[in-house]
Scaffold this motif. Structure first.
Motif, mmCIF file in Angstrom:
data_model
loop_
_atom_site.group_PDB
_atom_site.id
_atom_site.type_symbol
_atom_site.label_atom_id
_atom_site.label_comp_id
_atom_site.label_asym_id
_atom_site.label_seq_id
_atom_site.Cartn_x
_atom_site.Cartn_y
_atom_site.Cartn_z
ATOM 1 N N GLU A 185 28.861 28.795 39.633
ATOM 2 C CA GLU A 185 29.590 27.619 39.171
ATOM 3 C C GLU A 185 29.425 26.470 40.159
ATOM 4 O OE1 GLU A 185 30.956 30.572 39.592
ATOM 5 O OE2 GLU A 185 31.160 31.267 37.520
ATOM 6 N N LEU A 187 31.033 22.507 41.424
ATOM 7 C CA LEU A 187 32.285 21.750 41.490
ATOM 8 C C LEU A 187 31.980 20.395 42.101
ATOM 9 C CD1 LEU A 187 35.383 21.698 41.156
ATOM 10 C CD2 LEU A 187 35.540 22.536 43.521
ATOM 11 N N HIS A 191 36.220 15.911 42.158
ATOM 12 C CA HIS A 191 37.249 16.733 41.523
ATOM 13 C C HIS A 191 37.998 17.549 42.572
ATOM 14 C CE1 HIS A 191 39.470 18.833 38.575
ATOM 15 N NE2 HIS A 191 38.712 19.910 38.485
ATOM 16 N N ALA A 192 37.261 18.095 43.540
ATOM 17 C CA ALA A 192 37.900 18.879 44.591
ATOM 18 C C ALA A 192 38.844 18.027 45.431
ATOM 19 C CB ALA A 192 36.839 19.516 45.483
ATOM 20 N N VAL A 242 41.343 24.856 41.292
ATOM 21 C CA VAL A 242 40.012 24.488 40.794
ATOM 22 C C VAL A 242 38.923 25.406 41.343
ATOM 23 C CG1 VAL A 242 40.662 22.082 40.453
ATOM 24 C CG2 VAL A 242 39.652 22.771 42.641
ATOM 25 N N MET A 243 39.278 26.370 42.196
ATOM 26 C CA MET A 243 38.282 27.336 42.694
ATOM 27 C C MET A 243 38.969 28.664 43.033
ATOM 28 S SD MET A 243 37.367 25.732 46.469
ATOM 29 C CE MET A 243 37.068 24.062 45.964
ATOM 30 N N PRO A 267 32.323 25.142 45.631
ATOM 31 C CA PRO A 267 33.027 26.422 45.698
ATOM 32 C C PRO A 267 32.347 27.498 46.548
ATOM 33 C CG PRO A 267 31.778 26.326 43.666
ATOM 34 C CD PRO A 267 31.540 25.015 44.375
#
Length: 318
Positions: A185, A187, A191-192, A242-243, A267
């Motif tokens: 995945e 990220l 967003h993080a 989110v992770m 991530p």
């Protein structure tokens, strides 16, 4: 300023920022490299050919970050802007917290340096300034440029305008062995960052400052202190929503005594193991990583890059 060469190559390493408590300041260069090559060609504009990571996804013209950085550096010293053919062999995963954008920015800058008749016009301080202009912060750009472990900072930290970046290298003990766990995945860094709180408590800030200071000592002289030195209260727990899979792996590794952290904005997970085999082929983290990943959600690629001590390199080609 004039161009002295029409053909140059460069290599630039992956990086892992934060290392737990060193949020937006500490970074580590890893021996996983993108390879770049540029040629001056007839005609205007630039054409980019990419193989490996990001192929078919990133721009193939002037919007490509390596090319943008290269032209920014040439413009900074008043050099001409010729037609350029750029080839990128990318090995650094994109969107995984391993500094792929910093590598692209730094790679373009050092290619520009290699093309100049006077490379000293683009010294490391200048390149760090330009890379920070592109990246917004120097935590990944500094180790990508200088190699090893670095502490990076800005003159001030407010909203009044751009501030000069600075960086220094800090020693890394020969027994520190990075192990990188890369999920499938991706990220986005934005967003993080969006899930981080605007305010933290004085207690957490004091805890974080102590652990960041301890981490410099642990990296350089006391690898036995890496587990407590990589404790974090500023960003990782806030990013759990989110992770979740990454933080579950971090938790499981730390429960087994391994100094595991989220690499950059994630991530990817970075484990800082300690050497256990004389010939350098083993680390105390290896067995724990195998055990944890057997039960972990998702699919993970395990890499064993050494600490890259050289940083970005570029040279002209006859």
């Amino acid at each position: 300023m004039i161009l002295g060469h029409d053909h140059a190559r460069a290599t630039v390493p992956a990086t892992s920022a934060n290392l737990g408590p060193g949020f937006d300041s500490l970074g580590l260069a890893l021996a996983l490299h993108d390879e770049l090559e540029v040629r001056v060609v007839d005609g205007p504009g630039g054409v980019v050919t990419v193989t490996g990571q990001g192929a078919g996804e990133v721009p193939d013209g002037e919007d490509h970050l390596v090319l943008r950085a290269l032209r920014l550096a040439l413009d900074h010293v008043g050099a001409p802007q010729p037609g350029l053919a750029l080839t990128c062999v990318n090995r650094i995963p994109h969107g995984r917290g391993l500094g792929s954008s910093a590598a692209a920015a730094v790679g373009g800058l050092v290619l520009a340096r290699a093309l100049l008749a006077d490379p000293a016009a683009l010294d490391d301080d200048t390149l760090l300034m330009l890379a920070t202009r592109l990246e917004g912060h120097p935590d990944n750009a500094a180790p990508a440029l200088l190699g090893g472990a670095t502490v990076a900072w800005l003159d001030t930290d407010d909203d009044t305008g751009p501030h000069a970046p600075h960086a220094v290298r800090v020693p890394v003990h020969e027994d520190v062995v990075p192990v990188v766990l890369v999920p499938t995945e991706r990220l986005l860094t934005q967003h993080a960052r969006s899930v981080l709180p605007a305010v933290v408590t004085h207690r957490d800030a004091a805890f974080q400052a102590g652990r960041a200071a301890l981490l410099v000592e642990a990296l350089g002289r006391r690898p036995d202190l890496l587990l407590p030195a990589t404790e974090d209260r500023l960003h990782q727990e806030h990013r759990r929503p989110v992770m979740q899979d990454s933080l579950a792996v971090v938790d499981a590794l730390r429960a087994r005594g391994v100094a595991a952290v989220v690499s950059g904005a994630g991530p990817t997970v970075l484990a800082l193991g300690r050497r256990t085999v004389v010939d350098g082929t083993g680390a105390d983290a290896d067995q724990a990583v195998d055990e944890v990943l057997r039960d972990a959600a998702g699919t993970w690629q395990v890499l064993h890059p050494a600490v890259d001590q050289a940083g970005a390199r570029s040279w002209s080609v006859a």
